[in-house]
Design an enzyme around this catalytic site. Structure first.
Site, PDB file in Angstrom:
ATOM      1  N   LYS A 421     -49.386  -0.290 -17.073  1.00  0.00           N
ATOM      2  CA  LYS A 421     -49.185   0.495 -15.852  1.00  0.00           C
ATOM      3  C   LYS A 421     -50.439   1.265 -15.453  1.00  0.00           C
ATOM      4  O   LYS A 421     -50.516   1.819 -14.345  1.00  0.00           O
ATOM      5  CB  LYS A 421     -48.010   1.451 -16.035  1.00  0.00           C
ATOM      6  CG  LYS A 421     -46.660   0.735 -16.141  1.00  0.00           C
ATOM      7  CD  LYS A 421     -45.531   1.701 -16.403  1.00  0.00           C
ATOM      8  CE  LYS A 421     -44.186   0.960 -16.426  1.00  0.00           C
ATOM      9  NZ  LYS A 421     -44.102  -0.067 -17.478  1.00  0.00           N
ATOM     10  N   GLU A 554     -42.764   2.666  -8.853  1.00  0.00           N
ATOM     11  CA  GLU A 554     -42.501   1.431  -9.586  1.00  0.00           C
ATOM     12  C   GLU A 554     -43.133   0.231  -8.894  1.00  0.00           C
ATOM     13  O   GLU A 554     -43.080   0.093  -7.677  1.00  0.00           O
ATOM     14  CB  GLU A 554     -40.997   1.218  -9.719  1.00  0.00           C
ATOM     15  CG  GLU A 554     -40.616   0.087 -10.656  1.00  0.00           C
ATOM     16  CD  GLU A 554     -39.121   0.036 -10.905  1.00  0.00           C
ATOM     17  OE1 GLU A 554     -38.719  -0.329 -12.022  1.00  0.00           O
ATOM     18  OE2 GLU A 554     -38.353   0.365  -9.980  1.00  0.00           O
TER      19      GLU A 554
END
Length: 653
Positions: A421, A554
C-alpha cells in the site's frame, strides 16, 4: 473402586490370553490335520503315539508364542508385521521340535518318542496358513459387521501414491469414526483400472454427480501434495451442488511423529487456493546470520511479529527482546513460547510504546540489540484515513525514533516491514508507510547501520484481514460484505511473510527494498465465493455477497512497484530488489522531521504536506481528493508538470 480397577485390568489382559488359547488350539488342530493329510485322510497312524506327542507340541508352541509375542497384536488391525510375527513363532516352534527329535534320537532320553520330520515341516506350513487366515478372516468379518452396525463415511481418496496409501491405512485405523473407502482417484492414466487392497483406482473424470449420488459418497480426501490449486478449485466447483465435503491431508512435515492420524485431515483451507505454490526459503546462511545475536522485535505480539518471533526462537540467538504496547497479546505470546520449551533467559517481553523516545533509548542502552525487526504499525486503511495525525505518530515518527536510536547505537541491521500500500499510495496509511521507507533510505546515507525494507501484500489470516472477517460473517449466516466486485489483492501466508523478513535480514546490504514475486493477484469476489464453497454452503442460495462500495483510501488493485521503479534479481528467484526513484535526501529528511513534530491534529495540513513529499500519492474515494484537484489546477495555471516541486506555495491552498 478396587473392583472397577480389577475389572478393567482383567478385561484388558483377558483378550490377549484368549488369543493365545485360540492360537494354541489352532496349532493342535493343524497337527491332527497334518496326520490326516499325511495318511490320505484316514486314521491309519499310531493314535497312542499321536496323543503322546500332543503335550510336547503344546509346550513348545506355548513357549514360542510367549517368546515372540505374536498373540499380543490387535486382531482387527492385523497387518504385515503381525503376519511376520506369526511366521517367526511357527518357525521357532518347528526348529525346537526338530532339534529335540534329533537330539532324542541320539540320546534316547524319552524312549520310543519321535515325530516324523515330514510331519513337522507339513505342520509348520499348515499352522502358518491357518493362523494367518484366521486373523485376516476375523478382520474382514469385524469390518463388515462394524460397517453394518455403525454409521460409516463413504470416502474417495484423491491420490493413489504413497501418501494415498498412508491415508487409506490411517482412515481404516481410526477408532472414533468409521470410514468405508470406495475408491482412489488418480491423474496417472497408467494406474487406471488397477486396485490397492481391493479398492479400485479410476480417473478424475469418473467423479461425476451421477457417480457421487449412486455411490452415496460423503467425503473426498485429497491425499496428494502435488495437486494444482486450480485443479483443487475445479474439484470443489464440480461438487458445490452436492452434499459432499472435500478435505486435505497435511504436508508430511506436519504429521505427528512421522505418522498420519485421521484427526489431522482437515477441510480444505483458503490458503490451499492461493493460485501459486507456497514460497519456500531454504537458506543455510540464516543459521549463521542470527547465531549469537541480540534481536529486538517491535510489534512482537501482532500477526507478523509473533510468527517472526517464533521463527527467530528456533535459531541460536543470544536474546530476543519482544516489544509491544498490547500487553494481553504480548502475555499470550510469552506463554506460547514457554509452552514450546523456549528458555526464559533468552526472551524478554517488554510493554513499551515506540513513540516514547526515552523509553526506546533505555531499551537499547540496557539490552544493546545488534539487530532490529520493526513490525509495529497502524495498518487499517479506513481508520487511518480519519486520523492522519495518529498514523504519522506511529508509522512515521515511531519508525523515525526507532531508526534514529538504532543508528545511534550502531545496530548492525534494521529490517523495516512495509506494505504494498506504500506503492503509489491512495490512502493516508499507505502514504505514511512510504514516508517511513523514505526516511530510513535517507538515514542510510549517514549511518553505519544497514537499513533494509521488506514490502509485501496482504497476509492471510492476519488480524483485521479479509479472511477472518469473511469467516465470522459466514458463521453468522452472512452476507459477506465486499467493497467492490472487481477489487484484487496479492496474498501470502503469515509464515511466508515472516520468512521474507528473515531472508531480507540475511540478504540485505543496506538501502534495499525487497519484494516478493507473489504470482497473480487474487480477485476478492472470487475469494469470497470460494470461502462460501469451502464452508459447504452455496452462493447465493445459502449466503449472499453484498457490495458496499470502496472505503476511503482503498484501491481497486495493489501494486508492488511505484512509478519510476524497476527491479533487480537476487539469488532467490522469488525475491527481487526494488530500485526506487532518486530522493533529495536532505530535503526529504528535513520535511519528514518537521512533519513529525508539528501540525498537531491539523489533518488537512498533514495530508497536503504528505502529498507534496510523495508526488505519486493520489487519494482515492477520500475527502482528501479535493487537494489533488487543487494541486492539479494550480500547476496547470503555473505551467508546471505534475511532479514538479520547484514551487511549493500550493501547500497552503
Amino acid at each position: 473402586m478396587m473392583k472397577n480397577y480389577f475389572t478393567y485390568y482383567s478385561q484388558k489382559y483377558a483378550s490377549k490370553w484368549l488369543v493365545l488359547a485360540i492360537d494354541l488350539a489352532i496349532v493342535m488342530l493343524a497337527f491332527f490335520a497334518t496326520y490326516l493329510i499325511r495318511f490320505n485322510f484316514t486314521l491309519d497312524f499310531d493314535i497312542n503315539q499321536f496323543l503322546f506327542q500332543i503335550p510336547f507340541l503344546l509346550v513348545i508352541a506355548t513357549f514360542s508364542f510367549l517368546i515372540i509375542g505374536s498373540f499380543k497384536s490387535v486382531i482387527r488391525h492385523t497387518g504385515f508385521t503381525d503376519v511376520v510375527n506369526l511366521f517367526k513363532s511357527v518357525t521357532l516352534m518347528s526348529l525346537l521340535a526338530v532339534i529335540f527329535v534329533l537330539f532324542n534320537r541320539i540320546t534316547n532320553i524319552i524312549p520310543e518318542f519321535t515325530i516324523p520330520l515330514s510331519i513337522i515341516v507339513m505342520h509348520a506350513l499348515l499352522s502358518f496358513v491357518v493362523l494367518s487366515s484366521s486373523r485376516l478372516l476375523f478382520k474382514m468379518v469385524y469390518k463388515a459387521l462394524k460397517c453394518k452396525l455403525t454409521a460409516s463415511k463413504r470416502v474417495l481418496i484423491y491420490g493413489a501414491g504413497d501418501s494415498g496409501i498412508i491415508t487409506y491405512n490411517a482412515l481404516l485405523s481410526n477408532l472414533s469414526s468409521r470410514f468405508s473407502i470406495v475408491g482412489f482417484i488418480d491423474d496417472d492414466i497408467k494406474k487406471n483400472g488397477k486396485s490397492i487392497n481391493g479398492v479400485p483406482i479410476f480417473p478424475k473424470n469418473k467423479v461425476t454427480k451421477a457417480y457421487i449420488e449412486s455411490n452415496a459418497i460423503d467425503e473426498i480426501v485429497v491425499a496428494t501434495q502435488t495437486i494444482d490449486s486450480n485443479n483443487l478449485l475445479n474439484l470443489i466447483d464440480s461438487l458445490i451442488d452436492l452434499d459432499i465435503k472435500v478435505t486435505k491431508v497435511p504436508p508430511i512435515e506436519k504429521w505427528i511423529n512421522g505418522e498420519l492420524s485421521a484427526k489431522q485431515i482437515k477441510q480444505v483451507q483458503i490458503e490451499d487456493l492461493l493460485g501459486r505454490a507456497p514460497i519456500e526459503i531454504d537458506n543455510p546462511n540464516l543459521l549463521n546470520e542470527f547465531n549469537g545475536e541480540t534481536i529486538l522485535v517491535t510489534g512482537a505480539a501482532g500477526s507478523i511479529g509473533s510468527e517472526l518471533v517464533k521463527q527467530l526462537a528456533n535459531f541460536d540467538v543470544k536474546m530476543l527482546i519482544l516489544v509491544d504496547q498490547a500487553e494481553s497479546a504480548l502475555y499470550d505470546l510469552q506463554q506460547d513460547l514457554k509452552r514450546s520449551g523456549k528458555e526464559e533467559s533468552m526472551i524478554s517481553t517488554i510493554v513499551a510504546d515506540i513513540r516514547d523516545g526515552l523509553r526506546i533509548d533505555s531499551l537499547f542502552q540496557d539490552y544493546k540489540p545488534t539487530m532490529v525487526f520493526h513490525a509495529a504499525a497502524y495498518k487499517h486503511v479506513p481508520l487511518m484515513e480519519r486520523s492522519p495525525y495518529e498514523a504519522i505518530k506511529i508509522n512515521v515518527n515511531g519508525t523515525k525514533i526507532l531508526a534514529d536510536t538504532a543508528s545511534r547505537y550502531d545496530v548492525k541491521k534494521f529490517v523495516f516491514i512495509s506494505t504494498d500500500k506504500a506503492v503509489n499510495p491512495t490512502s493516508v496509511m499507505g502514504a505514511t508507510k512510504r514516508m517511513a521507507e523514505m526516511y530510513i533510505s535517507c538515514l542510510q546515507k549517514e549511518s553505519k547501520t544497514k537499513f533494509i525494507t521488506t514490502r509485501f501484500g496482504n497476509v492471510l489470516g492476519s488480524n483485521g484481514s479479509v479472511i477472518p472477517l469473511f469467516k465470522k460473517q459466514i458463521e453468522n449466516g452472512g452476507p459477506l460484505t465486499l467493497t467492490h466486485k472487481d477489487i484484487t489483492r496479492y496474498f501470502m501466508t503469515i509464515p511466508e511473510a515472516s520468512q521474507l523478513v528473515l531472508e531480507a535480514g540475511t540478504m540485505g546490504k543496506g538501502g534495499e527494498i525487497f519484494i516478493f514475486d507473489m504470482g497473480e493477484s487474487v480477485k476478492i469476489y472470487d475469494l469470497a465465493k470460494n470461502m462460501i464453497k469451502l464452508s459447504g454452503l452455496r452462493f447465493p442460495e445459502d449466503i449472499d455477497i453484498e457490495i458496499s462500495g470502496l472505503r476511503p483510501g482503498e484501491k481497486l488493485y495493489e501494486e508492488l512497484l511505484a512509478n519510476g521503479e524497476n527491479t533487480l534479481s537476487t539469488y532467490h528467484k522469488k525475491i527481487m530488489i526494488s530500485k526506487t526513484r532518486a530522493l533529495e535526501y536532505n530535503r526529504v529528511k528535513s520535511e519528514i522531521e518537521e512533519l513529525c513534530i508539528t501540525n498537531r491534529f491539523q489533518n488537512s495540513n498533514i495530508v497536503m504536506k504528505m502529498k507534496n513529499l510523495i508526488p505519486e500519492y493520489k487519494s482515492n474515494n477520500s475527502d482528501y481528493e479535493k487537494f489533488d484537484k487543487r494541486v492539479q489546477i494550480y500547476k496547470k495555471v503555473k505551467g508546471l508538470s505534475s511532479d514538479d516541486k520547484s514551487d511549493k506555495s500550493y501547500i497552503s491552498l
